[in-house]
Design a protein around this motif. Structure first.
Motif, PDB file in Angstrom:
ATOM      1  N   ASP A 555       0.837  -1.202   0.000  1.00  0.00           N
ATOM      2  CA  ASP A 555       0.000   0.000   0.000  1.00  0.00           C
ATOM      3  C   ASP A 555       0.871   1.251   0.000  1.00  0.00           C
ATOM      4  OD1 ASP A 555      -2.766  -0.433  -0.182  1.00  0.00           O
ATOM      5  OD2 ASP A 555      -2.858  -1.218   1.845  1.00  0.00           O
ATOM      6  N   GLU A 556       1.885   1.243   0.837  1.00  0.00           N
ATOM      7  CA  GLU A 556       2.770   2.401   0.921  1.00  0.00           C
ATOM      8  C   GLU A 556       3.560   2.593  -0.374  1.00  0.00           C
ATOM      9  OE1 GLU A 556       3.524   2.245   5.774  1.00  0.00           O
ATOM     10  OE2 GLU A 556       5.126   1.685   4.393  1.00  0.00           O
ATOM     11  N   TYR A 557       3.916   1.483  -1.012  1.00  0.00           N
ATOM     12  CA  TYR A 557       4.651   1.565  -2.275  1.00  0.00           C
ATOM     13  C   TYR A 557       3.788   2.195  -3.367  1.00  0.00           C
ATOM     14  CZ  TYR A 557       7.153  -0.013  -6.464  1.00  0.00           C
ATOM     15  OH  TYR A 557       7.801  -0.073  -7.678  1.00  0.00           O
ATOM     16  N   VAL A 558       2.519   1.794  -3.417  1.00  0.00           N
ATOM     17  CA  VAL A 558       1.594   2.370  -4.407  1.00  0.00           C
ATOM     18  C   VAL A 558       1.477   3.883  -4.193  1.00  0.00           C
ATOM     19  CG1 VAL A 558      -0.807   2.444  -5.186  1.00  0.00           C
ATOM     20  CG2 VAL A 558       0.281   0.248  -4.732  1.00  0.00           C
ATOM     21  N   ALA A 559       1.322   4.292  -2.951  1.00  0.00           N
ATOM     22  CA  ALA A 559       1.201   5.723  -2.660  1.00  0.00           C
ATOM     23  C   ALA A 559       2.473   6.479  -3.062  1.00  0.00           C
ATOM     24  CB  ALA A 559       0.913   5.930  -1.180  1.00  0.00           C
ATOM     25  N   SER A 560       3.635   5.879  -2.774  1.00  0.00           N
ATOM     26  CA  SER A 560       4.905   6.556  -3.076  1.00  0.00           C
ATOM     27  C   SER A 560       5.097   6.757  -4.573  1.00  0.00           C
ATOM     28  CB  SER A 560       6.074   5.764  -2.497  1.00  0.00           C
ATOM     29  OG  SER A 560       6.249   4.529  -3.182  1.00  0.00           O
ATOM     30  N   LEU A 561       4.572   5.847  -5.385  1.00  0.00           N
ATOM     31  CA  LEU A 561       4.708   5.972  -6.836  1.00  0.00           C
ATOM     32  C   LEU A 561       3.929   7.169  -7.385  1.00  0.00           C
ATOM     33  CD1 LEU A 561       4.456   2.231  -8.008  1.00  0.00           C
ATOM     34  CD2 LEU A 561       6.494   3.679  -8.024  1.00  0.00           C
ATOM     35  N   HIS A 562       2.929   7.623  -6.640  1.00  0.00           N
ATOM     36  CA  HIS A 562       2.104   8.734  -7.123  1.00  0.00           C
ATOM     37  C   HIS A 562       2.554  10.089  -6.595  1.00  0.00           C
ATOM     38  CE1 HIS A 562      -0.587   5.347  -8.033  1.00  0.00           C
ATOM     39  NE2 HIS A 562      -1.092   6.139  -8.953  1.00  0.00           N
ATOM     40  N   LEU A 563       3.418  10.111  -5.605  1.00  0.00           N
ATOM     41  CA  LEU A 563       3.831  11.378  -5.006  1.00  0.00           C
ATOM     42  C   LEU A 563       4.620  12.295  -5.952  1.00  0.00           C
ATOM     43  CD1 LEU A 563       4.775  10.266  -1.379  1.00  0.00           C
ATOM     44  CD2 LEU A 563       2.814  11.642  -2.101  1.00  0.00           C
ATOM     45  N   PRO A 564       5.486  11.751  -6.827  1.00  0.00           N
ATOM     46  CA  PRO A 564       6.239  12.655  -7.722  1.00  0.00           C
ATOM     47  C   PRO A 564       5.357  13.543  -8.587  1.00  0.00           C
ATOM     48  CG  PRO A 564       7.236  10.471  -7.698  1.00  0.00           C
ATOM     49  CD  PRO A 564       5.946  10.348  -6.955  1.00  0.00           C
ATOM     50  N   THR A 565       4.119  13.104  -8.867  1.00  0.00           N
ATOM     51  CA  THR A 565       3.203  13.927  -9.662  1.00  0.00           C
ATOM     52  C   THR A 565       2.991  15.286  -9.020  1.00  0.00           C
ATOM     53  OG1 THR A 565       2.045  11.938 -10.406  1.00  0.00           O
ATOM     54  CG2 THR A 565       0.869  14.021 -10.639  1.00  0.00           C
ATOM     55  N   PHE A 566       3.024  15.334  -7.697  1.00  0.00           N
ATOM     56  CA  PHE A 566       2.775  16.577  -6.974  1.00  0.00           C
ATOM     57  C   PHE A 566       4.069  17.270  -6.561  1.00  0.00           C
ATOM     58  CE2 PHE A 566      -0.660  13.552  -6.115  1.00  0.00           C
ATOM     59  CZ  PHE A 566      -1.758  14.267  -6.572  1.00  0.00           C
ATOM     60  N   ASP A 567       5.189  16.765  -7.048  1.00  0.00           N
ATOM     61  CA  ASP A 567       6.492  17.291  -6.623  1.00  0.00           C
ATOM     62  C   ASP A 567       6.581  17.257  -5.098  1.00  0.00           C
ATOM     63  OD1 ASP A 567       9.041  18.287  -6.905  1.00  0.00           O
ATOM     64  OD2 ASP A 567       8.377  20.391  -6.882  1.00  0.00           O
ATOM     65  N   ALA A 568       6.110  16.128  -4.537  1.00  0.00           N
ATOM     66  CA  ALA A 568       6.067  15.982  -3.080  1.00  0.00           C
ATOM     67  C   ALA A 568       7.348  15.318  -2.589  1.00  0.00           C
ATOM     68  CB  ALA A 568       4.860  15.134  -2.687  1.00  0.00           C
ATOM     69  N   HIS A 569       7.792  15.707  -1.400  1.00  0.00           N
ATOM     70  CA  HIS A 569       9.048  15.197  -0.845  1.00  0.00           C
ATOM     71  C   HIS A 569       8.800  14.628   0.553  1.00  0.00           C
ATOM     72  CE1 HIS A 569      11.113  17.281  -4.141  1.00  0.00           C
ATOM     73  NE2 HIS A 569      10.309  18.295  -3.881  1.00  0.00           N
ATOM     74  N   LEU A 570       9.015  13.346   0.708  1.00  0.00           N
ATOM     75  CA  LEU A 570       8.795  12.694   1.996  1.00  0.00           C
ATOM     76  C   LEU A 570       9.928  13.016   2.976  1.00  0.00           C
ATOM     77  CD1 LEU A 570       7.623   9.096   0.970  1.00  0.00           C
ATOM     78  CD2 LEU A 570       6.297  10.751   2.280  1.00  0.00           C
ATOM     79  N   THR A 571       9.574  13.142   4.228  1.00  0.00           N
ATOM     80  CA  THR A 571      10.570  13.281   5.290  1.00  0.00           C
ATOM     81  C   THR A 571      11.077  11.900   5.675  1.00  0.00           C
ATOM     82  OG1 THR A 571       9.470  15.258   6.128  1.00  0.00           O
ATOM     83  CG2 THR A 571      10.946  14.099   7.651  1.00  0.00           C
ATOM     84  N   GLU A 572      12.366  11.785   5.906  1.00  0.00           N
ATOM     85  CA  GLU A 572      12.943  10.505   6.297  1.00  0.00           C
ATOM     86  C   GLU A 572      13.246  10.498   7.788  1.00  0.00           C
ATOM     87  OE1 GLU A 572      16.311   9.493   3.955  1.00  0.00           O
ATOM     88  OE2 GLU A 572      15.274   9.799   2.027  1.00  0.00           O
ATOM     89  N   LEU A 573      12.980   9.353   8.411  1.00  0.00           N
ATOM     90  CA  LEU A 573      13.282   9.195   9.834  1.00  0.00           C
ATOM     91  C   LEU A 573      14.788   9.119  10.047  1.00  0.00           C
ATOM     92  CD1 LEU A 573      10.679   6.471  10.894  1.00  0.00           C
ATOM     93  CD2 LEU A 573      10.629   8.885  11.525  1.00  0.00           C
TER      94      LEU A 573
END
Length: 596
Positions: A555-573
């Motif tokens: 589920d998380e992998y599917v979501a991550s594949l769509h984030l670049p569309t929004f130029d979104a940047h995840l925070t890393e722990l």
């Protein structure tokens, strides 16, 4: 010469030029459909609150013939009551002559006999049956967002011999000549489905579905075509039928057939056509499916009923609707589920995105295209406050509608109250509302008693997958008149003149009458593809004969594949943060019980 004289002479000339046209009329065919015995086909727009019908109820039954309606005069004639004709009507031509109109039959006639699937009707009989189901199968309207030349060709696709440019004829669609239009629509869809395109690029080399033979039954749209072509790029062979008689985009089906896919579907199928197409997908000599991708459970049911031995080679089932998932759980509980099944509907990426955001946009699209209704100030009742209901209510509230909600679940009911909606019983508001929308996944949510009490002009539609939520069968009675307005829009008229506006004959509104947002379907389609890969490649023994959810990490992998569309940047722990929370830095980040 005075102006008056000139004007008089011009009028005289104009009158002489007017041809004395003979009266003619066209006869629209009012629609008629019965519920499918076991299955009720229509998309992923299914709510999560109430339960649905049991999985196995009986054999699917075809539909009977259509009611007849009055003839409509051309615009060149005027109509007036004729006292000499005992309450009949007469048409007055422009030259003053009077022609008697054909007498109008006010009774709806039905054929009592039901045809079994294997008793294929004659060529003429089947064509009549197809027209009786929906005028949309033979009339071209832009509201369906589908190019179709069906108004010029009433021949059933089952009676046509079609081949693509390479000479392959293993398909049955409306018109192979529409392939170029379909290819352009698929190319547009690809731009809004980044995860599937990324999946093609990342997994194409290793071919994780090499050897997979996938038989599918879903809505056949441009978005589904991108999924099918992705599965093919990953090594799978595909055969496909539609899960809804109205949702197929004919031009997309043509593009798939031209591309070598075995597709059996067209917009406006009859019930007999529907099961015939599924059978053609499954029953091919020398081809044995080993994976099932279903939407609604119809394909799975058909194989259980007609070809149970096929399950010896089938590795798994992927199901994406609440209706189909409910059936799978019933089979599992009864000990009759003989292969592992993946419940995509309750995956986070399906339920929280497709069901909610897709319906939030497509409910307005479907209502606008079919009725041109103004939402501001309208009173609307939404039956069910699951994810689909939440999306519908949010959209209508934002447009200025006064929204009521009905619910059986106290938790969903409390959510509706906290979101600012008034919780009611249907019979408390049924007389005053302008629009009724069902999205529960249940049966007989709106029954004949409710329909009788609705105000004149009330719009009635369904956003759930099943066509059981509105008791449309109860409207097929002699005292009610059906009048086709446009594709998938019917007036049902009571003896006192009151009428309601019924959309898609109680089937899924958004995919039957409009389109759905491609980006959100990319999320669902990617989840389906990963579920197929997981089940197909799983070592023996990992999955038992039961129903499973996708692992949280997927589920998380599917979501991550769509984030670049929004130029979104995840925070890393940081390592310290990950240790504090007891998490892997790369996820999964939430436990399975987390509800988002």
């Amino acid at each position: 010469m005075s102006v008056q004289v000139v004007a008089a002479k011009m009028a005289e000339v104009e009158l002489k030029d007017v041809p004395n046209k003979e009266l003619s009329a066209v006869s629209p065919v009012a629609p008629k459909t019965d519920e499918k015995g076991l299955s009720n086909t229509d998309l992923n727009a299914s709510a999560t609150s109430p339960a649905v019908e049991p999985a196995v109820k009986g054999d699917p039954s075809p539909l009977s013939s259509a009611p007849s309606t009055a003839k409509i005069p051309q615009a060149s004639a005027m109509k007036r009551p004729d006292p000499q004709q005992n309450g009949g009507e007469a048409f007055v031509n422009r030259d003053g002559t009077v022609a008697e109109a054909p007498r109008m039959k006010k009774q709806i006639q039905f054929a009592d006999q039901k045809q079994e699937f294997n008793k294929r009707p004659t060529k003429i009989g089947r064509r009549s049956l197809s027209r009786s189901i929906s005028q949309s199968s033979t009339d071209s309207y832009s509201s369906a967002a589908s190019y179709t030349d069906s108004s010029d060709d009433e021949t059933s696709p089952r009676d046509k011999q079609q081949k693509n440019s390479k000479g392959n004829g293993d398909f049955c669609i409306k018109n192979i000549k529409q392939a170029d239009f379909g290819r352009r629509e698929i190319e547009i869809a690809e731009q809004e489905m980044p995860a599937l395109m990324a999946l093609r690029k990342r997994a194409q080399g290793e071919k994780p579905l090499a050897g997979a033979k996938v038989v599918g039954c879903t809505h056949i749209t441009a978005q589904t075509a991108v999924l099918m072509e992705t599965l093919s790029a990953l090594g799978a062979q595909c055969r496909w039928a539609a899960c809804n008689i109205y949702s197929t985009q004919n031009e997309v089906a043509a593009a798939l057939a031209e591309g070598g896919f075995s597709v059996f579907a067209w917009k406006g199928e009859s019930e007999d056509d529907f099961w015939w197409c599924i059978d053609r997908c499954v029953n091919l000599e020398g081809w044995q499916p080993n994976m099932i991708l279903d939407d609604g459970g119809d394909l799975t049911h058909w194989i259980y009923k007609k070809y149970p031995n096929m399950f010896k080679k089938i590795k798994g089932i992927v199901e994406e609707s609440v209706t189909g998932v409910h059936r799978l759980y019933q089979l599992s509980k009864a000990g009759k589920l003989c292969v592992p099944a993946m419940n995509v509907n309750d995956s986070v990426t399906k339920q929280k995105f497709d069901n909610l955001y897709c319906c939030r946009e497509s409910i307005l699209d479907g209502l606008k295209r079919t009725t041109d209704v103004m939402f501001g100030g309208k009173q609307v009742v939404v039956c069910g406050y699951g994810e689909v209901g939440k999306g519908c209510c949010a959209a209508l509230k934002a447009m200025g509608s006064i929204v009521y909600v009905t619910e059986i679940d106290p938790i969903c009911a409390l959510q509706a109250c906290m979101d600012g909606f008034r919780l009611v019983k249907l019979n408390e508001v049924i007389r005053q509302v302008d629009i009724v929308i069902t999205c529960t996944g249940n049966k007989n949510v709106v029954v004949r008693e409710n329909l009788d009490r609705m105000k004149n002009g009330c719009i009635v539609c369904n956003m759930g997958h099943s066509n059981t939520e509105i008791d449309v069968a109860s409207l097929r009675t002699p005292e009610l008149t059906w009048e086709r307005v446009r594709s998938q829009v019917d007036h049902v008229i009571w003896p006192d003149g009151k009428r309601i506006v019924l959309l898609a004959e109680g089937r899924l509104l958004n995919l039957s009458c409009s389109t759905v947002p491609t980006f959100v379907l990319s999320i669902t389609a990617t989840t389906q593809a990963l579920a197929l890969i997981e089940l197909y490649n799983a070592p023996e023994g990992r999955y038992k004969q039961d129903v499973y959810l996708l692992p949280k990490k997927m589920d998380e992998y599917v979501a991550s594949l769509h984030l670049p569309t929004f130029d979104a940047h995840l925070t890393e722990l940081t390592d310290e943060q990950a240790k504090y929370l007891g998490l892997n830095k790369n996820g999964p980040f939430k436990p399975n019980y987390y509800r988002y």
